[in-house]
Design a protein around this motif. Structure first.
Motif, mmCIF file in Angstrom:
data_model
loop_
_atom_site.group_PDB
_atom_site.id
_atom_site.type_symbol
_atom_site.label_atom_id
_atom_site.label_comp_id
_atom_site.label_asym_id
_atom_site.label_seq_id
_atom_site.Cartn_x
_atom_site.Cartn_y
_atom_site.Cartn_z
ATOM 1 N N ILE A 115 -10.351 0.404 -62.226
ATOM 2 C CA ILE A 115 -9.464 0.439 -61.043
ATOM 3 C C ILE A 115 -9.927 -0.581 -60.002
ATOM 4 O O ILE A 115 -9.109 -1.296 -59.413
ATOM 5 N N LEU A 116 -11.226 -0.651 -59.777
ATOM 6 C CA LEU A 116 -11.736 -1.615 -58.777
ATOM 7 C C LEU A 116 -11.630 -3.048 -59.278
ATOM 8 O O LEU A 116 -11.566 -3.989 -58.466
ATOM 9 N N ARG B 246 -8.950 0.706 -53.298
ATOM 10 C CA ARG B 246 -8.371 -0.610 -53.608
ATOM 11 C C ARG B 246 -7.077 -0.831 -52.818
ATOM 12 O O ARG B 246 -6.844 -1.904 -52.269
ATOM 13 N N TRP B 247 -6.250 0.211 -52.763
ATOM 14 C CA TRP B 247 -4.984 0.094 -52.022
ATOM 15 C C TRP B 247 -5.268 -0.234 -50.547
ATOM 16 O O TRP B 247 -4.594 -1.081 -49.948
ATOM 17 N N ALA B 252 -4.549 -3.784 -46.028
ATOM 18 C CA ALA B 252 -5.064 -3.662 -44.653
ATOM 19 C C ALA B 252 -4.220 -4.472 -43.669
ATOM 20 O O ALA B 252 -3.945 -5.653 -43.910
ATOM 21 N N PRO B 253 -3.797 -3.849 -42.567
ATOM 22 C CA PRO B 253 -2.998 -4.573 -41.572
ATOM 23 C C PRO B 253 -3.883 -5.220 -40.507
ATOM 24 O O PRO B 253 -5.030 -4.803 -40.291
ATOM 25 N N VAL B 391 -1.649 10.586 -52.867
ATOM 26 C CA VAL B 391 -0.577 10.285 -53.830
ATOM 27 C C VAL B 391 0.754 10.159 -53.100
ATOM 28 O O VAL B 391 1.492 9.174 -53.257
ATOM 29 N N MET B 392 1.044 11.140 -52.280
ATOM 30 C CA MET B 392 2.336 11.188 -51.595
ATOM 31 C C MET B 392 2.495 9.994 -50.647
ATOM 32 O O MET B 392 3.533 9.331 -50.633
ATOM 33 N N LEU B 393 1.453 9.704 -49.888
ATOM 34 C CA LEU B 393 1.549 8.625 -48.892
ATOM 35 C C LEU B 393 1.622 7.245 -49.555
ATOM 36 O O LEU B 393 2.387 6.374 -49.105
ATOM 37 N N ILE B 394 0.847 7.041 -50.604
ATOM 38 C CA ILE B 394 0.867 5.722 -51.257
ATOM 39 C C ILE B 394 2.204 5.526 -51.976
ATOM 40 O O ILE B 394 2.771 4.428 -51.967
#
Lengths: 168, 397
Positions: A115-116, B246-247, B252-253, B391-394
């Motif tokens: 994943i990373l 990772r997301w 990142a804003p 999960v829901m937010l992403i």
């Protein structure tokens, strides 16, 4: 088994509630807090113990399924290692709780690495993003149900019972 | 419309922040995290007895202030304390026979969040004339004298939940304010606005560093902080936590104008007096840092910290409906909430909570390094709530 695990847990809870707690003065705040948490944990364990090995095995199988779903889309540099890790995981005896916990750490560690992607150097295919989200959704539902008795989940009223989750 | 890939390849970077440089974080935070790993092996830790606390405090005041004929009395462990050991006590000495009531707030060997008492003291002092905060009496940021890091504060009267209230829970979660909400909600919103309007550049905040304005450094510092906590303490891999990291790096804003963030302003972290409802203290500044104001807003609106009215309306921190809260905050602060940034920080905060519950709390309890390991495993049981939120937010992003 006599006395049964359920009976012994019930006995401990009764002793804590009816003897230990009343013996504590108002000043013994830490002791009171901790006894109440002991009671809460024991009541939760009473709901869980029968299912513990099966629950952990279910988590492990879900992790193996995630790895298999990732397999066709992983970067070539991970393909062989992941294939071997899946084969090793499948050889683990499901009823041996310690072995399952150990295997979760081993396979989960490799999934984390993929994943990373070596800290962003290896791209992650969209199919893997979706596979992880889907796995995360199912697994979080199982774990929220497992620990619903803490009362911390704001949506606990919508959760199934442990028996329903285990029935699958 | 076809996308010209050559244009993408030549697009300038957002800024010069390396989103994968894990070393990029506040220096003091790095010190605290390194100290945590270094000291972890010194456990197990046991809750301090009253006698031990008395001995520690007598030695401390004799050495730091040269007080004579010291008498420590009325030692009383304070409620809560999922993170720190807290004791109220009275200090008397030759120069003050009447004595003063104080609070010792001390790090156990390892807590649910590892933070700096020096930072906490500086922010208390900085806000002393702006918000109700407990006055700082003394500070041992690295535990050089007391043996473990601590801050000593003036005692403040008040309650964190109504004495006659219906809902009570660990760390304030689940508290119902009911009729008190009308008195408390405006103060809560105003507190957030005051924190964010604070001129941190002119304050003595030597334990802090500020991220560069107009870059992604503010969120990346947070991701680096909490991912370091995770990887230093992970007990069992959790794919969703790794995925979220990772997301968060890749999405990142930019933070246009960094502000002081309280970082844990929610139900249970303010005290008020009864029956007036007037705030007497804003508590638990240990996570305070300079960052994006959206982080505090996203923290306050988390479902775990809210309650529902009988007709099903969600109340932010049990006080005020969400839309009403957001509007009132904008008016009070002058800040305009960007929904995309707010959403990012909702993900970041769910990630932080998952790291705290499933990472740091589990590690501290596994090592038996806390005075209340049993609270850590209780709170850790809520970790999956944040995984579901992630999960829901992403998915929604």
């Amino acid at each position: 088994m006599l006395p049964s695990i359920d009976l012994r847990i019930a006995n401990i809870v009764k002793a804590l509630e009816q003897v230990v707690l009343p013996a504590l003065t108002a000043r013994e705040r830490l002791a009171k807090d901790q006894v109440n948490l002991c009671i809460g944990h024991l009541q939760m364990i009473a709901q869980q113990w029968r299912w513990a090995a099966a629950f952990e095995a279910g988590s492990f199988h879900a992790m193996i399924a995630l790895a298999e779903e990732m397999q066709p889309s992983v970067d070539a540099s991970y393909a062989e290692e992941l294939g071997q890790a899946i084969a090793t995981a499948k050889a683990v005896e499901g009823h041996d709780l310690a072995a399952v916990e150990h295997a979760i750490v081993a396979l989960g560690g490799l999934i984390d690495r993929i994943i990373l992607g070596e800290d962003g150097q290896v791209a992650l295919a969209p199919a893997i993003w979706e596979a992880v989200l889907s796995y995360g959704e199912k697994q979080s539902l199982r774990e929220r149900t497992w620990f619903a008795a803490t009362g911390l989940d704001p949506d606990r009223k919508e959760l199934p019972s442990i028996a329903e989750v285990m029935a699958g | 419309m076809a996308i010209d890939m050559s244009e993408i390849g030549e697009a300038p970077p957002v800024d010069r922040v390396d989103i994968w440089n894990r070393e990029d974080m506040e220096p003091r935070i790095r010190e605290i995290l390194d100290r945590t790993v270094r000291d972890r092996v010194k456990g197990p830790y046991a809750a301090k007895t009253d006698m031990e606390v008395v001995a520690m405090l007598e030695r401390y005041f004799a050495r730091t202030e040269g007080l004579e004929s010291i008498r420590i009395s009325g030692v009383s462990r304070m409620a809560g304390g999922a993170s720190k050991e807290q004791f109220a006590f009275t200090l008397q000495h030759e120069g003050d026979p009447a004595g003063e009531r104080l609070v010792l707030r001390m790090d156990p060997l390892e807590a649910i969040s590892q933070t700096c008492r020096g930072r906490e003291a500086q922010v208390h002092i900085a806000f002393a004339d702006i918000l109700p905060v407990a006055p700082v009496r003394s500070i041992d940021a690295d535990g050089e004298i007391l043996g473990q890091p601590a801050i000593i504060l003036g005692f403040v009267n008040g309650v964190t939940e109504p004495s006659e209230g219906k809902g009570h829970g660990v760390s304030g979660i689940g508290t119902r304010y009911d009729d008190w909400a009308a008195k408390l909600a405006p103060q809560f919103v105003d507190t957030l606005a005051q924190v964010h309007r604070f001129d941190w550049r002119s304050a003595d905040l030597s334990y802090f560093a500020a991220p560069e304005a107009g870059t992604r450094q503010a969120p990346i510092w947070q991701v680096n902080w909490w991912s370091q906590v995770w990887w230093d303490g992970v007990v069992q891999p959790v794919a969703m936590v790794t995925y979220a990291e990772r997301w968060l790096r890749e999405n990142a804003p930019v933070c246009d104008a960094p502000v002081m963030c309280h970082s844990d302003l929610r139900l249970g972290n303010f005290m008020f007096e009864e029956p007036s409802g007037k705030f007497t203290a804003v508590l638990d500044w240990e996570l305070a840092h300079i960052g994006d104001f959206h982080e505090d807003i996203a923290w306050a609106i988390q479902r775990l910290f809210g309650t529902w009215t009988d007709d099903g309306t969600f109340l932010v921190c049990g006080l005020i409906a969400r839309d009403e809260f957001l509007s009132a905050y904008e008016v009070a602060s002058g800040n305009q909430i960007d929904p995309v940034k707010l959403h990012y920080y909702e993900v970041l905060n769910a990630y932080k909570c998952a790291v705290i519950d499933l990472g740091q709390a589990m590690r501290a309890a596994t090592e038996s390094n806390n005075h209340q390991d049993i609270i850590l495993t209780w709170l850790g049981s809520a970790g999956a709530v944040f995984l579901e939120q992630l999960v829901m937010l992403i998915r929604k992003a």
